[in-house]
Every structure is written in structure tokens, then in C-alpha cells.
Design a protein around this motif. Structure first.
Motif, PDB file in Angstrom:
ATOM      1  N   ALA A 283       0.808  -1.233   0.000  1.00 49.91           N
ATOM      2  CA  ALA A 283       0.000   0.000   0.000  1.00 49.91           C
ATOM      3  C   ALA A 283       0.838   1.280   0.000  1.00 49.91           C
ATOM      4  O   ALA A 283       0.572   2.180  -0.811  1.00 49.91           O
ATOM      5  N   PRO A 284       1.846   1.406   0.861  1.00 52.95           N
ATOM      6  CA  PRO A 284       2.619   2.664   0.820  1.00 52.95           C
ATOM      7  C   PRO A 284       3.334   2.888  -0.510  1.00 52.95           C
ATOM      8  O   PRO A 284       3.378   4.011  -1.009  1.00 52.95           O
ATOM      9  N   LEU A 285       3.875   1.819  -1.118  1.00 52.89           N
ATOM     10  CA  LEU A 285       4.565   1.966  -2.399  1.00 52.89           C
ATOM     11  C   LEU A 285       3.588   2.276  -3.529  1.00 52.89           C
ATOM     12  O   LEU A 285       3.891   3.077  -4.414  1.00 52.89           O
ATOM     13  N   VAL A 286       2.419   1.650  -3.502  1.00 55.34           N
ATOM     14  CA  VAL A 286       1.402   1.923  -4.524  1.00 55.34           C
ATOM     15  C   VAL A 286       0.953   3.379  -4.419  1.00 55.34           C
ATOM     16  O   VAL A 286       0.831   4.084  -5.422  1.00 55.34           O
ATOM     17  N   TRP A 287       0.725   3.853  -3.192  1.00 54.83           N
ATOM     18  CA  TRP A 287       0.324   5.247  -2.969  1.00 54.83           C
ATOM     19  C   TRP A 287       1.411   6.197  -3.479  1.00 54.83           C
ATOM     20  O   TRP A 287       1.130   7.147  -4.210  1.00 54.83           O
ATOM     21  N   LEU A 288       2.671   5.913  -3.107  1.00 52.64           N
ATOM     22  CA  LEU A 288       3.771   6.768  -3.539  1.00 52.64           C
ATOM     23  C   LEU A 288       3.906   6.751  -5.062  1.00 52.64           C
ATOM     24  O   LEU A 288       4.092   7.802  -5.691  1.00 52.64           O
ATOM     25  N   GLY A 289       3.767   5.581  -5.652  1.00 54.56           N
ATOM     26  CA  GLY A 289       3.855   5.473  -7.112  1.00 54.56           C
ATOM     27  C   GLY A 289       2.783   6.280  -7.819  1.00 54.56           C
ATOM     28  O   GLY A 289       3.041   6.920  -8.834  1.00 54.56           O
ATOM     29  N   SER A 290       1.559   6.263  -7.271  1.00 54.40           N
ATOM     30  CA  SER A 290       0.483   7.043  -7.899  1.00 54.40           C
ATOM     31  C   SER A 290       0.752   8.541  -7.765  1.00 54.40           C
ATOM     32  O   SER A 290       0.462   9.306  -8.669  1.00 54.40           O
ATOM     33  N   ARG A 291       1.326   8.955  -6.650  1.00 57.08           N
ATOM     34  CA  ARG A 291       1.677  10.380  -6.474  1.00 57.08           C
ATOM     35  C   ARG A 291       2.775  10.791  -7.462  1.00 57.08           C
ATOM     36  O   ARG A 291       2.698  11.858  -8.068  1.00 57.08           O
ATOM     37  N   VAL A 292       3.777   9.953  -7.602  1.00 59.24           N
ATOM     38  CA  VAL A 292       4.874  10.247  -8.532  1.00 59.24           C
ATOM     39  C   VAL A 292       4.336  10.331  -9.958  1.00 59.24           C
ATOM     40  O   VAL A 292       4.678  11.245 -10.710  1.00 59.24           O
ATOM     41  N   GLU A 293       3.466   9.392 -10.337  1.00 58.48           N
ATOM     42  CA  GLU A 293       2.889   9.390 -11.683  1.00 58.48           C
ATOM     43  C   GLU A 293       2.031  10.635 -11.909  1.00 58.48           C
ATOM     44  O   GLU A 293       2.079  11.250 -12.975  1.00 58.48           O
ATOM     45  N   ARG A 294       1.250  11.026 -10.907  1.00 57.99           N
ATOM     46  CA  ARG A 294       0.410  12.224 -11.027  1.00 57.99           C
ATOM     47  C   ARG A 294       1.284  13.457 -11.243  1.00 57.99           C
ATOM     48  O   ARG A 294       1.007  14.286 -12.101  1.00 57.99           O
ATOM     49  N   LYS A 295       2.367  13.565 -10.493  1.00 61.46           N
ATOM     50  CA  LYS A 295       3.277  14.714 -10.645  1.00 61.46           C
ATOM     51  C   LYS A 295       3.940  14.697 -12.025  1.00 61.46           C
ATOM     52  O   LYS A 295       4.107  15.734 -12.654  1.00 61.46           O
ATOM     53  N   ARG A 296       4.316  13.508 -12.497  1.00 59.58           N
ATOM     54  CA  ARG A 296       4.932  13.391 -13.817  1.00 59.58           C
ATOM     55  C   ARG A 296       3.968  13.865 -14.899  1.00 59.58           C
ATOM     56  O   ARG A 296       4.340  14.607 -15.806  1.00 59.58           O
ATOM     57  N   LEU A 297       2.702  13.472 -14.775  1.00 61.71           N
ATOM     58  CA  LEU A 297       1.700  13.890 -15.755  1.00 61.71           C
ATOM     59  C   LEU A 297       1.428  15.387 -15.672  1.00 61.71           C
ATOM     60  O   LEU A 297       1.218  16.040 -16.696  1.00 61.71           O
ATOM     61  N   GLU A 298       1.438  15.941 -14.472  1.00 62.62           N
ATOM     62  CA  GLU A 298       1.227  17.390 -14.319  1.00 62.62           C
ATOM     63  C   GLU A 298       2.343  18.171 -14.998  1.00 62.62           C
ATOM     64  O   GLU A 298       2.102  19.199 -15.613  1.00 62.62           O
ATOM     65  N   HIS A 299       3.579  17.669 -14.898  1.00 64.69           N
ATOM     66  CA  HIS A 299       4.712  18.366 -15.508  1.00 64.69           C
ATOM     67  C   HIS A 299       4.713  18.237 -17.022  1.00 64.69           C
ATOM     68  O   HIS A 299       5.277  19.065 -17.712  1.00 64.69           O
ATOM     69  N   ARG A 300       4.069  17.196 -17.546  1.00 66.56           N
ATOM     70  CA  ARG A 300       3.991  17.009 -18.991  1.00 66.56           C
ATOM     71  C   ARG A 300       2.868  17.805 -19.615  1.00 66.56           C
ATOM     72  O   ARG A 300       2.875  18.061 -20.805  1.00 66.56           O
ATOM     73  N   ALA A 301       1.871  18.169 -18.809  1.00 67.29           N
ATOM     74  CA  ALA A 301       0.710  18.891 -19.334  1.00 67.29           C
ATOM     75  C   ALA A 301       1.144  20.280 -19.794  1.00 67.29           C
ATOM     76  O   ALA A 301       1.918  20.950 -19.137  1.00 67.29           O
ATOM     77  N   PRO A 302       0.644  20.699 -20.934  1.00 66.66           N
ATOM     78  CA  PRO A 302       1.012  22.035 -21.407  1.00 66.66           C
ATOM     79  C   PRO A 302       0.408  23.111 -20.496  1.00 66.66           C
ATOM     80  O   PRO A 302      -0.639  22.917 -19.883  1.00 66.66           O
ATOM     81  N   ASN A 303       1.131  24.206 -20.397  1.00 68.16           N
ATOM     82  CA  ASN A 303       0.599  25.320 -19.624  1.00 68.16           C
ATOM     83  C   ASN A 303      -0.520  25.975 -20.408  1.00 68.16           C
ATOM     84  O   ASN A 303      -0.351  26.345 -21.562  1.00 68.16           O
ATOM     85  N   VAL A 304      -1.639  26.099 -19.756  1.00 66.54           N
ATOM     86  CA  VAL A 304      -2.795  26.681 -20.424  1.00 66.54           C
ATOM     87  C   VAL A 304      -3.139  27.973 -19.700  1.00 66.54           C
ATOM     88  O   VAL A 304      -3.315  27.984 -18.476  1.00 66.54           O
TER      89      VAL A 304
END
Length: 189
Positions: free
Chosen positions: A164-185
Motif C-alpha cells: 500500500a505505501p509503495l502503490v500510494w507513492l507510485g500514484s503520487r509520482v505518476e500524477r506529478k509526472r503527468l502534471e509536468h507534462r501537461a502544457p501550460n494553459v
């Protein structure tokens, strides 16, 4: 989506799958595939299927099985069955390619798991042993497919708790990665 007739190969573990029946083609009842394993090839770790039966019919070559506490070699014409809840693993015990017909009942999402692991291998994201290099990826994969396979000596519930802690951390890391890839609007009102 994998269809009957499709094939995939894991370049790291030497596993090749040629699908005969898939979850979609059998209403979830059966996954059947021809399975080839190069010399020295093996599944990465022993595992347990909590609700599935896995049946192996050796077509050619020799396969070393670990089924529960027993280790043995099966040759052409021999059938080995791993019932639900029994830890098992296998590898090519011969000098040439080993071939088996494998049936898994019920199918669940096993073919999706195979496809995801092969995609990781093709992307260079697996160790030489065939496990994800990134522990967060391993945790996410193990959680997503814990009804298909889990670690021996653990129940699904205990594995989920430990991951559970690793899955939670992985989802947070993935969310941040996707936020950084999103174009600035810019929004103008």
C-alpha cells in the motif's frame, strides 16, 4: 487487447506466448496459449494464483517445475497442474527450446498482465531476472494483478497491506509526472 492468434515475446525472460483462447473469446472462462521458453529461460519468481488453476502440457523439451515443496522435471507428453493457492515456478531444464500448451481457468486479466510485463521488458525497464527495475512499478503491477498472481507465503490481503505505501507513492509520482507534462494553459476571463 490480445486476440486469439496474437503472440508476444519477453526478450528478458525468454518467454513467448502464442494465444489460442483469450478471456474475451471464452467469456472469461479460459486463457489458453502455446508457450515457448528458450534454453535457460524461466519465470522470474515462484508465484501463487489465488483462484486460478494453471495446467501445463509439455509439448517438447524438458521443464523444471517447482510445485509447492516438490521440484521435478517434466518432459514431452507430461501434464502438470498448479491448483489455486499452490506456489509454483518453472524454467527450461534442457538445451533446446521447451514448448508447452498452457491453460488458465478462469482467465481473469492474465493476458493483460503478460502484455504489460512484455511492454516493460521491451522498454528496458526489467532487471535481467525479469522484474521491474523500479520498486514503485513492481508494487503497482503486483497490486493491479494480485488476483492473477501474488508472492508465495503471503495472502493477497497481506501483500496489499505491505504494498500500500509503495502503490500510494507510485500514484503520487505518476500524477506529478503527468502534471509536468501537461502544457501550460492560460485562461483569460
Amino acid at each position: 487487447m490480445i486476440l486469439p492468434g496474437d503472440s508476444i515475446e519477453n526478450p528478458v525472460t525468454g518467454e513467448r506466448f502464442e494465444f489460442i483462447h483469450t478471456a474475451a473469446s471464452t467469456g472469461g472462462e479460459l486463457l489458453a496459449f502455446d508457450f515457448a521458453l528458450r534454453p535457460g529461460g524461466k519465470v522470474p519468481i515462484p508465484h501463487v494464483h489465488p483462484i486460478q488453476t494453471e495446467r501445463f502440457e509439455v509439448i517438447s523439451g524438458c521443464v523444471r517445475f517447482r510445485l509447492g515443496r516438490r521440484t521435478f522435471v517434466a518432459g514431452a507428453g507430461e501434464v502438470v497442474e498448479a491448483p489455486p493457492g499452490v506456489a509454483h515456478g518453472f524454467g527450461n531444464a534442457g538445451r533446446g527450446e521447451a514448448r508447452m500448451r498452457v491453460e488458465v481457468r478462469p482467465a481473469l486479466a492474465m493476458e493483460d498482465m503478460f502484455a504489460e510485463v512484455v511492454a516493460l521488458a521491451e522498454a528496458g525497464k526489467l532487471t535481467r531476472r525479469g522484474l521491474p527495475r523500479n520498486p514503485l512499478t513492481l508494487a503497482s503491477l503486483a497490486r493491479r494483478y494480485d488476483q492473477e498472481a501474488h508472492a508465495p507465503l503471503l495472502t493477497v490481503g497481506v501483500q496489499r497491506l505491505l504494498l500500500a505505501p509503495l502503490v500510494w507513492l507510485g500514484s503520487r509520482v505518476e500524477r506529478k509526472r503527468l502534471e509536468h507534462r501537461a502544457p501550460n494553459v492560460l485562461v483569460h476571463h
